[in-house]
Design a protein around this motif. Structure first.
Motif, PDB file in Angstrom:
ATOM      1  N   ARG A 255       0.823  -1.223   0.000  1.00 39.33           N
ATOM      2  CA  ARG A 255       0.000   0.000   0.000  1.00 39.33           C
ATOM      3  C   ARG A 255       0.853   1.268   0.000  1.00 39.33           C
ATOM      4  O   ARG A 255       0.330   2.380   0.061  1.00 39.33           O
ATOM      5  CB  ARG A 255      -0.937  -0.025   1.205  1.00 39.33           C
ATOM      6  CG  ARG A 255      -1.979  -1.155   1.114  1.00 39.33           C
ATOM      7  CD  ARG A 255      -2.790  -1.316   2.387  1.00 39.33           C
ATOM      8  NE  ARG A 255      -3.798  -2.373   2.239  1.00 39.33           N
ATOM      9  CZ  ARG A 255      -3.579  -3.670   2.471  1.00 39.33           C
ATOM     10  NH1 ARG A 255      -2.379  -4.086   2.863  1.00 39.33           N
ATOM     11  NH2 ARG A 255      -4.544  -4.550   2.296  1.00 39.33           N
ATOM     12  N   SER A 256       2.168   1.112  -0.014  1.00 40.68           N
ATOM     13  CA  SER A 256       3.075   2.259  -0.111  1.00 40.68           C
ATOM     14  C   SER A 256       4.253   1.825  -0.978  1.00 40.68           C
ATOM     15  O   SER A 256       4.545   0.625  -1.091  1.00 40.68           O
ATOM     16  CB  SER A 256       3.577   2.668   1.279  1.00 40.68           C
ATOM     17  OG  SER A 256       4.319   1.605   1.857  1.00 40.68           O
TER      18      SER A 256
ATOM     19  N   ASP B 130      -1.933   2.604   6.650  1.00 36.88           N
ATOM     20  CA  ASP B 130      -2.192   2.309   5.235  1.00 36.88           C
ATOM     21  C   ASP B 130      -3.200   1.167   5.104  1.00 36.88           C
ATOM     22  O   ASP B 130      -4.055   1.181   4.200  1.00 36.88           O
ATOM     23  CB  ASP B 130      -0.896   1.952   4.500  1.00 36.88           C
ATOM     24  CG  ASP B 130       0.056   3.144   4.395  1.00 36.88           C
ATOM     25  OD1 ASP B 130      -0.450   4.281   4.274  1.00 36.88           O
ATOM     26  OD2 ASP B 130       1.279   2.934   4.440  1.00 36.88           O
TER      27      ASP B 130
END
Lengths: 230, 230
Positions: B106-107, B188
């Protein structure tokens, strides 16, 4: 990513990268080097640590801009990684290989593999600027899943501070390729023994969501998995 | 080839091979190292040539016997190959990597890959004896297509004279493996963004006979192609 050969420096190997064995396998076309770097997902980077070489697998990405427009190869890792610290101002060798087939010849001697392989030698530059580091990380994410970087939040300063990025100029490079059947001795061919190639390729399975994922598989991830199978 | 961990020296890394980053990914089980070396088809060998490292892809094979029964890694090439000449009594690093998946987190920071990778460091021994050279070449052929060496004529003296074989003890080695989904930040995960893994594997196509081949695809070649897909 479209890369054309004409606007770029030709692939002129130096003494360090010249293909001396199997010259018939040497590839002089920079566009094919760029295509290989686009296909491959892992690079093997070699650096001298103390007295001996260390070779480690790593993700990478290419920025087609950079050193005289030959392009820039980016590697990244933890700022605490010993091998990354050893690359500071050091000469590194980055090798990228895709295996395309096993060549079963009529003698042990002529067994071979079909492959594409690039060797890049250069002085590693530790990327200091936060903007270039952010951009390199985005390129590395987009190399894994094209288009994904734009869908993610920006890296935090803490994340950028924990990440070392190394740039290697794509200037001193060579490429070799083998893409054919067995090359056997005439007397072995005369025996009529079977010989040929087992073609190999990488395929992707359907994307697997983690336990916390909601919603459908995003288009970029789906496209990447399908593209790897195309 | 069945390899059990118990009869062999444990995988005790030295300062040169110890996994210092991502210690949670370190694998201490020698049987898993041997299984990786059995799965992989290409090694990347690093050697210092003059002042800089060179990393080249190469076929390889493992003899489970050898240095204190930790086993021996064999590489081969032309006697004229510059990198092979540079390995004489030199410390080399042989790295073998299998890529198992792309980890879409997610990052950007948590993007990763699933892989198995082994790093072997040791003093290369140029194999002088013709018998050991012949045996190493047979092992390399059988690593590509198990059982094939026995179906081929013996190598000629001329072929053996043209082939350099290098032995590296499988003693100083380490292995890392990542085989899981994304490891994301709690904030996240809370966004509900999709994250997961694109699984990757190598597959073989149907064996392709060359123009001079007669008869059916031999059982060993067929079994290898099917085994790679199993």
């Amino acid at each position: 990513m479209t890369l054309t050969a004409d606007a770029r420096p030709p692939l002129e190997p130096t003494d360090r990268t010249r293909v001396t064995r199997g010259r018939n396998r040497a590839v002089a076309d920079r566009a094919r080097l760029m295509a290989l770097l686009d296909d491959a997902l892992v690079a093997h980077v070699g650096v001298v640590v103390g007295e001996h070489p260390v070779v480690l697998p790593t993700a990478f990405a290419v920025d087609p801009a950079g050193p005289d427009e030959g392009g820039t190869l980016y590697l990244h890792g933890s700022v605490a990684a010993r091998w990354l610290r050893a690359t500071r101002e050091a000469t590194v060798c980055v090798t990228v290989t895709e295996l395309d087939g096993l060549v079963a010849a009529r003698s042990a001697f002529h067994h071979s593999m079909n492959y594409r392989s690039a060797v890049v030698i250069g002085t590693a530059r530790l990327v200091e600027g936060e903007d270039e580091r952010q951009r390199a990380l985005d390129l590395i994410v987009d190399h894994m899943v094209p288009g994904r970087a734009a869908t993610l939040r920006a890296s935090t300063r803490k994340e950028l501070a924990a990440t070392a990025v190394v740039a290697v100029p794509l200037l001193e490079a060579s490429m070799k390729q083998r893409a054919e059947g067995p090359v056997d001795e005439p007397e072995d061919i005369a025996t009529g023994t079977w010989a040929g190639v087992i073609p190999l390729r990488r395929v992707a399975g359907p994307p697997l969501a983690d336990a916390d994922a909601t919603g459908a598989v995003p288009a970029d991830v789906r496209a990447r998995a399908e593209g790897l199978n195309g």
